[in-house]
Design an enzyme around this catalytic site. Structure first.
Site, PDB file in Angstrom:
ATOM      1  N   ASP A 227     -10.840 -37.749  31.006  1.00  0.00           N
ATOM      2  CA  ASP A 227      -9.882 -37.887  32.106  1.00  0.00           C
ATOM      3  C   ASP A 227     -10.068 -36.800  33.167  1.00  0.00           C
ATOM      4  O   ASP A 227     -10.147 -35.617  32.854  1.00  0.00           O
ATOM      5  CB  ASP A 227      -8.443 -37.847  31.572  1.00  0.00           C
ATOM      6  CG  ASP A 227      -7.425 -38.289  32.618  1.00  0.00           C
ATOM      7  OD1 ASP A 227      -7.750 -39.185  33.423  1.00  0.00           O
ATOM      8  OD2 ASP A 227      -6.310 -37.745  32.624  1.00  0.00           O
ATOM      9  N   HIS A 228     -10.147 -37.254  34.416  1.00  0.00           N
ATOM     10  CA  HIS A 228     -10.348 -36.390  35.576  1.00  0.00           C
ATOM     11  C   HIS A 228     -11.616 -35.549  35.451  1.00  0.00           C
ATOM     12  O   HIS A 228     -11.653 -34.383  35.833  1.00  0.00           O
ATOM     13  CB  HIS A 228      -9.110 -35.514  35.845  1.00  0.00           C
ATOM     14  CG  HIS A 228      -7.983 -36.312  36.405  1.00  0.00           C
ATOM     15  ND1 HIS A 228      -7.094 -36.982  35.595  1.00  0.00           N
ATOM     16  CD2 HIS A 228      -7.632 -36.587  37.677  1.00  0.00           C
ATOM     17  CE1 HIS A 228      -6.218 -37.623  36.352  1.00  0.00           C
ATOM     18  NE2 HIS A 228      -6.529 -37.402  37.619  1.00  0.00           N
TER      19      HIS A 228
ATOM     20  N   HIS B  93     -18.334 -40.965  38.502  1.00  0.00           N
ATOM     21  CA  HIS B  93     -19.699 -41.031  37.986  1.00  0.00           C
ATOM     22  C   HIS B  93     -20.639 -41.465  39.094  1.00  0.00           C
ATOM     23  O   HIS B  93     -20.220 -41.858  40.181  1.00  0.00           O
ATOM     24  CB  HIS B  93     -19.805 -41.959  36.770  1.00  0.00           C
ATOM     25  CG  HIS B  93     -19.616 -43.415  37.051  1.00  0.00           C
ATOM     26  ND1 HIS B  93     -20.019 -44.390  36.184  1.00  0.00           N
ATOM     27  CD2 HIS B  93     -19.069 -44.074  38.099  1.00  0.00           C
ATOM     28  CE1 HIS B  93     -19.727 -45.577  36.672  1.00  0.00           C
ATOM     29  NE2 HIS B  93     -19.149 -45.405  37.831  1.00  0.00           N
TER      30      HIS B  93
ATOM     31  N   HIS C 175     -13.369 -44.344  39.116  1.00  0.00           N
ATOM     32  CA  HIS C 175     -12.685 -45.530  38.601  1.00  0.00           C
ATOM     33  C   HIS C 175     -11.428 -45.110  37.859  1.00  0.00           C
ATOM     34  O   HIS C 175     -11.359 -44.009  37.302  1.00  0.00           O
ATOM     35  CB  HIS C 175     -13.582 -46.304  37.625  1.00  0.00           C
ATOM     36  CG  HIS C 175     -14.797 -46.896  38.258  1.00  0.00           C
ATOM     37  ND1 HIS C 175     -14.763 -48.061  38.989  1.00  0.00           N
ATOM     38  CD2 HIS C 175     -16.082 -46.466  38.274  1.00  0.00           C
ATOM     39  CE1 HIS C 175     -15.985 -48.332  39.416  1.00  0.00           C
ATOM     40  NE2 HIS C 175     -16.808 -47.383  39.001  1.00  0.00           N
TER      41      HIS C 175
ATOM     42  N   CYS D   7     -23.067 -47.678  43.844  1.00  0.00           N
ATOM     43  CA  CYS D   7     -22.786 -46.874  42.649  1.00  0.00           C
ATOM     44  C   CYS D   7     -23.738 -45.695  42.507  1.00  0.00           C
ATOM     45  O   CYS D   7     -23.536 -44.830  41.670  1.00  0.00           O
ATOM     46  CB  CYS D   7     -22.846 -47.747  41.397  1.00  0.00           C
ATOM     47  SG  CYS D   7     -21.568 -49.012  41.367  1.00  0.00           S
TER      48      CYS D   7
ATOM     49  N   GLU E 185     -13.510 -51.265  33.740  1.00  0.00           N
ATOM     50  CA  GLU E 185     -13.917 -50.382  34.839  1.00  0.00           C
ATOM     51  C   GLU E 185     -13.116 -50.725  36.091  1.00  0.00           C
ATOM     52  O   GLU E 185     -12.784 -49.856  36.887  1.00  0.00           O
ATOM     53  CB  GLU E 185     -15.415 -50.521  35.096  1.00  0.00           C
ATOM     54  CG  GLU E 185     -15.949 -49.463  36.023  1.00  0.00           C
ATOM     55  CD  GLU E 185     -17.457 -49.511  36.122  1.00  0.00           C
ATOM     56  OE1 GLU E 185     -18.092 -48.527  35.699  1.00  0.00           O
ATOM     57  OE2 GLU E 185     -17.992 -50.518  36.617  1.00  0.00           O
TER      58      GLU E 185
ATOM     59  N   HIS F 228     -18.552 -41.537  42.740  1.00  0.00           N
ATOM     60  CA  HIS F 228     -17.414 -42.419  43.031  1.00  0.00           C
ATOM     61  C   HIS F 228     -16.606 -42.520  41.737  1.00  0.00           C
ATOM     62  O   HIS F 228     -17.091 -42.177  40.669  1.00  0.00           O
ATOM     63  CB  HIS F 228     -17.875 -43.800  43.516  1.00  0.00           C
ATOM     64  CG  HIS F 228     -18.549 -44.628  42.466  1.00  0.00           C
ATOM     65  ND1 HIS F 228     -19.853 -44.407  42.064  1.00  0.00           N
ATOM     66  CD2 HIS F 228     -18.086 -45.644  41.702  1.00  0.00           C
ATOM     67  CE1 HIS F 228     -20.161 -45.270  41.111  1.00  0.00           C
ATOM     68  NE2 HIS F 228     -19.117 -46.035  40.858  1.00  0.00           N
TER      69      HIS F 228
END
Length: 136
Positions: free
Chosen positions: A80-81, A15, A42, A34, A125, A40
């Site tokens: 996811d991904h 994100h 998580h 960020c 996170e 980037h």
């Protein structure tokens, strides 16, 4: 007797924290690293907790397999991904902060649970940074 049943899940996502209506300088000042235009990521850990009365017939508050399948279909498959800003419709105009992500997750799961069950979502996170939301 009210009991809480919890299921832990995991998803990886990228994100960028920024506001489209702000200039780069202000986004950098508020969101720092960020705000990276290249995004980037998580490794998110998620705990979904459901509280309710124990069913006298089954002994369950909620069958954990039902909870597992719900988390997989509504959250893991959707997040996811993925790049949250780009790939997840809920974040097209919503900054994907941990606070906003946990509310979106709650709102995606709540309609699939009986009204007499309480829902609480905890989203990590990082191992040390997490948020919790229970709809209040």
């Amino acid at each position: 007797m009210r009991v809480t049943v919890s299921r832990k899940a995991h998803f990886n996502a990228a994100h960028r924290l920024y506001r489209k209506d702000w200039p780069d300088q202000r986004n950098d000042a508020v969101f720092g690293k960020c705000n990276n235009p290249s995004f980037h990521g998580h490794n998110y850990d998620l705990i979904v907790s459901v509280t309710g009365e124990i069913d006298q017939e089954t002994g369950y508050v909620l069958d954990v397999k039902i909870l597992k399948d719900l988390i997989k279909s509504k959250i893991e498959d959707a997040f996811d991904h993925k790049n949250l800003n780009v790939d997840v419709p809920e974040f097209q105009d919503l900054n994907p902060t941990a606070e906003n992500i946990v509310v979106v997750i709650f709102n995606k799961l709540r309609p699939h649970l009986a009204a007499n069950l309480d829902l609480e979502i905890t989203l990590y996170e990082t191992p040390r940074n997490f948020v919790t939301y229970s709809g209040k």
